[in-house]
Scaffold this motif. Sequence first.
Motif, mmCIF file in Angstrom:
data_model
loop_
_atom_site.group_PDB
_atom_site.id
_atom_site.type_symbol
_atom_site.label_atom_id
_atom_site.label_comp_id
_atom_site.label_asym_id
_atom_site.label_seq_id
_atom_site.Cartn_x
_atom_site.Cartn_y
_atom_site.Cartn_z
ATOM 1 N N UNK A 23 0.840 -1.201 0.000
ATOM 2 C CA UNK A 23 0.000 0.000 0.000
ATOM 3 C C UNK A 23 0.870 1.245 0.000
ATOM 4 N N UNK A 24 0.701 2.063 -1.010
ATOM 5 C CA UNK A 24 1.476 3.303 -1.064
ATOM 6 C C UNK A 24 0.685 4.335 -1.842
ATOM 7 N N UNK A 25 0.519 5.500 -1.266
ATOM 8 C CA UNK A 25 -0.217 6.536 -1.997
ATOM 9 C C UNK A 25 -0.483 7.716 -1.107
ATOM 10 N N UNK A 26 -0.957 8.811 -1.703
ATOM 11 C CA UNK A 26 -1.162 10.043 -0.939
ATOM 12 C C UNK A 26 -2.591 10.163 -0.423
ATOM 13 N N UNK A 27 -2.749 10.761 0.744
ATOM 14 C CA UNK A 27 -4.043 11.323 1.112
ATOM 15 C C UNK A 27 -4.075 12.665 0.389
ATOM 16 N N UNK A 28 -4.946 12.796 -0.627
ATOM 17 C CA UNK A 28 -4.892 14.000 -1.470
ATOM 18 C C UNK A 28 -5.330 15.221 -0.677
ATOM 19 N N UNK A 29 -5.838 15.008 0.515
ATOM 20 C CA UNK A 29 -6.233 16.143 1.347
ATOM 21 C C UNK A 29 -5.051 16.650 2.168
ATOM 22 N N UNK A 30 -4.467 15.745 2.955
ATOM 23 C CA UNK A 30 -3.379 16.166 3.843
ATOM 24 C C UNK A 30 -2.038 16.166 3.117
ATOM 25 N N UNK A 31 -1.976 15.417 2.021
ATOM 26 C CA UNK A 31 -0.687 15.281 1.339
ATOM 27 C C UNK A 31 0.187 14.209 1.980
ATOM 28 N N UNK A 33 1.687 10.661 2.944
ATOM 29 C CA UNK A 33 1.925 9.526 2.064
ATOM 30 C C UNK A 33 1.898 8.240 2.865
ATOM 31 N N UNK A 34 1.105 7.246 2.429
ATOM 32 C CA UNK A 34 1.196 5.909 3.030
ATOM 33 C C UNK A 34 2.450 5.249 2.481
ATOM 34 N N UNK A 35 3.351 4.842 3.375
ATOM 35 C CA UNK A 35 4.619 4.254 2.910
ATOM 36 C C UNK A 35 4.433 2.760 2.724
ATOM 37 N N UNK A 36 4.964 2.177 1.632
ATOM 38 C CA UNK A 36 4.775 0.739 1.403
ATOM 39 C C UNK A 36 5.496 -0.091 2.456
ATOM 40 N N UNK A 37 4.911 -1.252 2.778
ATOM 41 C CA UNK A 37 5.530 -2.153 3.748
ATOM 42 C C UNK A 37 6.874 -2.659 3.205
ATOM 43 N N UNK A 38 7.780 -2.947 4.121
ATOM 44 C CA UNK A 38 9.094 -3.477 3.718
ATOM 45 C C UNK A 38 9.492 -4.593 4.681
ATOM 46 N N UNK A 39 10.107 -5.630 4.169
ATOM 47 C CA UNK A 39 10.722 -6.630 5.042
ATOM 48 C C UNK A 39 11.985 -7.127 4.345
ATOM 49 N N UNK A 40 12.876 -7.682 5.159
ATOM 50 C CA UNK A 40 14.133 -8.178 4.603
ATOM 51 C C UNK A 40 13.839 -9.305 3.609
ATOM 52 N N UNK A 41 14.340 -9.195 2.416
ATOM 53 C CA UNK A 41 14.123 -10.248 1.427
ATOM 54 C C UNK A 41 13.026 -9.904 0.437
ATOM 55 N N UNK A 42 12.391 -8.753 0.582
ATOM 56 C CA UNK A 42 11.279 -8.381 -0.312
ATOM 57 C C UNK A 42 11.785 -8.281 -1.764
ATOM 58 N N UNK A 43 13.088 -8.032 -1.905
ATOM 59 C CA UNK A 43 13.677 -7.870 -3.243
ATOM 60 C C UNK A 43 13.497 -9.127 -4.091
ATOM 61 N N UNK A 44 13.250 -10.292 -3.432
ATOM 62 C CA UNK A 44 13.120 -11.550 -4.193
ATOM 63 C C UNK A 44 11.803 -11.626 -4.952
ATOM 64 N N UNK A 45 10.838 -10.749 -4.591
ATOM 65 C CA UNK A 45 9.489 -10.862 -5.142
ATOM 66 C C UNK A 45 9.211 -9.739 -6.139
ATOM 67 N N UNK A 46 8.206 -10.000 -6.974
ATOM 68 C CA UNK A 46 7.698 -8.897 -7.806
ATOM 69 C C UNK A 46 6.733 -8.118 -6.913
#
Length: 358
Positions: A23-31, A33-46
């Motif tokens: 999940x990543x995107x802006x609240x167009x009202x407040x500006x 940003x929802x930051x995308x989840x991250x975990x070690x090893x995420x690079x292995x996935x699309x």
Amino acid sequence: MKKCEFKIDAKISELNPSVLLTLSGPNTDSGLQAKPAYFQGIEKFIVDSDILFPVIAECRVIKSPAEIEVLRYVARVSSDAHKQVMKQIRPGWHEYQGESVFLHHSYSVGGCRHMSYTCICGAGSNSAILHYGHAGSPNDRLIQDGDMCLFDMGANYGGYTSDITCSFPVNGKFSADQKLIYNAVLAARDAVCANAKDGVSWVDMHLLANREMLGQLKQGGLLQGEVDDMMAAGLNAIFQPHGLGHLLGLDVHDVGGYLSHCPERPSEPGVNRLRMARTLKAGMYVTIEPGCYFIEPLLNKAFADPNLSKFLVKDQIDRFRTFGGVRIEDDVLITQTGIDNFTFVPRTVEEIEAWMAK
Ligand code: GLY
């Protein structure tokens, strides 16, 4: 302590996903940003961090029956807390004492530990300051006999917000001038409440509210000329320099106003301040909050502009220079046939005077 050996990337690999949606995107009202989840090893996935946000945001726009139950509850608690403030307040209080009554009632009676935003308790000319009450102006003015109060406060329950504004004279009795401005805003609010429903444009509702308000100011002798001409010139944005309202839910200005499939922010004066330009849908939960304010820099700007000053009756308007403002704000659920108003506070001049006299 035993070290946790759980490896999220290994667990997810077992599921063999074709893609991970984060999940990543802006609240167009407040500006914000929802930051995308991250975990070690995420690079292995699309990973796709674009497609989920608009879908989740749209889910948040239309409230579920369980959400509606909580929203109805927190609006009721906030309504009752506003009524307590109106009943107890008197000239000689500081603005923060009204805030304190609201906080106490919301928590002690309604179990609402948190507020949805910092309470805005403007009295006298402070009532024309749209986001008064922040740390730099902490609701600390002494309220004088004859002041109007504009108290914008909303409790929060389980993360769900309310956002209600009551405007009233601190001494419980409207003067003729206070009644004139209050009734202009009430007419705007009533017109929107009577017309908002599934399928109606929110931009049209904003314009309807502004037209009603300007018509009432004209009737009261503050303005002259045709209301349509005033609207075309942008006079509405001088007296109401904010949008008609906003989506409400887990955020007080909730997500979903300007998603990619929605109409873009309009550019004309007044409607360019709207926090959404969408067509209303049953299940949306919004504030309806028209206002009328006498804001010195905006009045000066209007008097300096021949396209606007021709509508202003100077000696009448000068009487209101230190008046402040009035806002009336309800929290309503949009239905197929109209609105379900979750706000229960005295609204007409007569209802307010009778309630405050108790
Ligand atoms: N009523 C507070 C706000 O909308 O920001």
